[in-house]
Structure formats: structure tokens, C-alpha cells
Design a protein around this motif. Sequence first.
Motif, PDB file in Angstrom:
ATOM      1  N   THR A 183       0.784  -1.242   0.000  1.00  0.00           N
ATOM      2  CA  THR A 183       0.000   0.000   0.000  1.00  0.00           C
ATOM      3  C   THR A 183       0.816   1.292   0.000  1.00  0.00           C
ATOM      4  O   THR A 183       0.321   2.321  -0.475  1.00  0.00           O
ATOM      5  N   LEU A 184       2.011   1.294   0.529  1.00  0.00           N
ATOM      6  CA  LEU A 184       2.785   2.538   0.592  1.00  0.00           C
ATOM      7  C   LEU A 184       3.162   3.004  -0.810  1.00  0.00           C
ATOM      8  O   LEU A 184       3.528   2.189  -1.664  1.00  0.00           O
ATOM      9  N   PRO A 185       3.087   4.306  -1.086  1.00  0.00           N
ATOM     10  CA  PRO A 185       3.451   4.810  -2.417  1.00  0.00           C
ATOM     11  C   PRO A 185       4.897   4.486  -2.773  1.00  0.00           C
ATOM     12  O   PRO A 185       5.773   4.426  -1.899  1.00  0.00           O
ATOM     13  N   CYS A 186       5.146   4.284  -4.054  1.00  0.00           N
ATOM     14  CA  CYS A 186       6.508   4.038  -4.520  1.00  0.00           C
ATOM     15  C   CYS A 186       7.410   5.199  -4.103  1.00  0.00           C
ATOM     16  O   CYS A 186       7.022   6.371  -4.194  1.00  0.00           O
ATOM     17  N   GLY A 187       8.598   4.866  -3.649  1.00  0.00           N
ATOM     18  CA  GLY A 187       9.560   5.886  -3.237  1.00  0.00           C
ATOM     19  C   GLY A 187       9.477   6.264  -1.775  1.00  0.00           C
ATOM     20  O   GLY A 187      10.365   6.975  -1.268  1.00  0.00           O
ATOM     21  N   ASP A 205       8.639  -1.884  -4.830  1.00  0.00           N
ATOM     22  CA  ASP A 205       7.867  -2.957  -5.465  1.00  0.00           C
ATOM     23  C   ASP A 205       6.593  -3.208  -4.667  1.00  0.00           C
ATOM     24  O   ASP A 205       6.398  -2.645  -3.574  1.00  0.00           O
ATOM     25  N   ARG A 206       5.738  -4.067  -5.204  1.00  0.00           N
ATOM     26  CA  ARG A 206       4.516  -4.463  -4.518  1.00  0.00           C
ATOM     27  C   ARG A 206       4.671  -5.877  -3.967  1.00  0.00           C
ATOM     28  O   ARG A 206       5.331  -6.723  -4.561  1.00  0.00           O
ATOM     29  N   ALA A 236       9.479   1.669  10.270  1.00  0.00           N
ATOM     30  CA  ALA A 236       8.832   2.974  10.446  1.00  0.00           C
ATOM     31  C   ALA A 236       8.797   3.699   9.110  1.00  0.00           C
ATOM     32  O   ALA A 236       9.829   4.200   8.648  1.00  0.00           O
ATOM     33  N   PRO A 237       7.634   3.773   8.457  1.00  0.00           N
ATOM     34  CA  PRO A 237       7.529   4.612   7.258  1.00  0.00           C
ATOM     35  C   PRO A 237       7.766   6.074   7.634  1.00  0.00           C
ATOM     36  O   PRO A 237       7.240   6.549   8.642  1.00  0.00           O
ATOM     37  N   LEU A 238       8.540   6.774   6.842  1.00  0.00           N
ATOM     38  CA  LEU A 238       8.895   8.159   7.169  1.00  0.00           C
ATOM     39  C   LEU A 238       8.197   9.143   6.232  1.00  0.00           C
ATOM     40  O   LEU A 238       7.789   8.797   5.147  1.00  0.00           O
TER      41      LEU A 238
END
Length: 238
Positions: A183-187, A205-206, A236-238
Motif C-alpha cells: 500500500t505505501l506509495p513508490c519511493g 515494489d509491490r 517505520a515509514p517516514l
Amino acid sequence: MKTHRRARGRRIARALAAIIVPLVASGAAIAMAATPSSQLAASGSAGQKPRNETARGTIVKLKVHAVKNLLAGSNDRVHGSLSTRQPGRSVVVETRQGGSWQNVAQVRTGRKGRFSAEWQPGQVGRYAVRAHLADGTAQGKPKGKVTAYRESSVSYYGPGFYGSRTACGETLSQNTLGVANKTLPCGTKVALYYQGRKVTVPVIDRGPYAAGREYDLTAATRDRLGAPSTGTIWSAPL
């Protein structure tokens, strides 16, 4: 005759001295009056350094330390000391996560100007931490970043896919650093931590598509962390 001439010469010399000496003395007095007092003081203290009459104020320095990696919801200990070693001074601890500074703790210094406080990061992410005296006379510089993680189940991928394009347009290789996420956007940058080792990598990637797993690590990312092929790490997504 000669004796008479010598006596006459002495009388003339005394008369001239009576005229010249007062003139010289008066000239010196005039010169002294025209000389600035600062020059007179300097000449009177030749070879001596001028005294500094201005008292220097005491510079209060605040040293701050904090735990850099922890799970969100657990307590982070912030501690430090005053250079003046003063007890009883009120210290305010503040944190910031992308917005304005927030007051999270307030304590007083103890023996030798030391203090210790705790705060609890409620969300996953990266925080700046600082402390300052409540009266504003000293402020410690922000000490790096504190990262609050959550536990994540991960696996790894790579062999059999090298040379192919990922869902985010990367060409996968043995040296590619990154993770796959559904689900997190690329990059998106994701901080990863495992047993004292950490790395920040992008989403490239997915996946993964195995039940209960949050990330697929590339082989290079797994090796950089020293993580197992499947298991639990902090993320931890930043």
C-alpha cells in the motif's frame, strides 16, 4: 685680568639660566596640559596590560542525550546536564515530528546539574528532541533524531527476479536496496531496525503476498540488516 673675566662669565651664565629654565619648565607644563589623559595613562603604565573592567557573564550550556531507536508507545529517556552544575533548575523537554515543538516533560536538575526525564512517542515515525531551561537562559541543540518503530513481519525476495522491472520501475539486482509493500506509495522511505543495525530504504515494489507479512526485503537490504530470511524486525515509514 683673567680672574675678572672668568667671574664676569659666571655672572652672565647665571643670568641666562635664570631666564631659560623657567621658559623650559613652562613649555613642559603646556605640553602636559595638551596631552590626552588616555595617553598619559598609557605612558605611565608602559609594559603593563590594561585591566579588563567588564565582568564576563557565565555561559550556561545544556547537554542533551536521548535513546535513538525504540518501539512506539514505549518510554524514551532523555537526560543531560548543565555546564554550571546547578541543582534545582527547571528543564523543559520538547519533541517535534514534522510540525511545531511540543512540550512533553518538565523536570528539575538534581546534583551537579543533572536531569533525567521520560516521554512516550505515541506514533511511528521520526522525532527531533531538545531541552531548554524554563527561564530561557540555555537551550540544548537537538540531538539527532529519535525513531519510533512498530514490529513488522518480513520475508525477502530477489533470486529468480534479478534483471526484471519492479512495480515501481526499478531494475532489480543483487545490490538493490529497497522493500516491497502492498500500500505505501513508490519511493516512500522506510526505516528498518534489527538488533542494533538500521537502514533506511525506499519502497520499490509491490508485495509480499504471503498472509501476515508487511514487507519483502531485497536480498541486499536483508544482508545490510543481518536479518533472517523470514522473521520480525522494526519498521517505520517516514
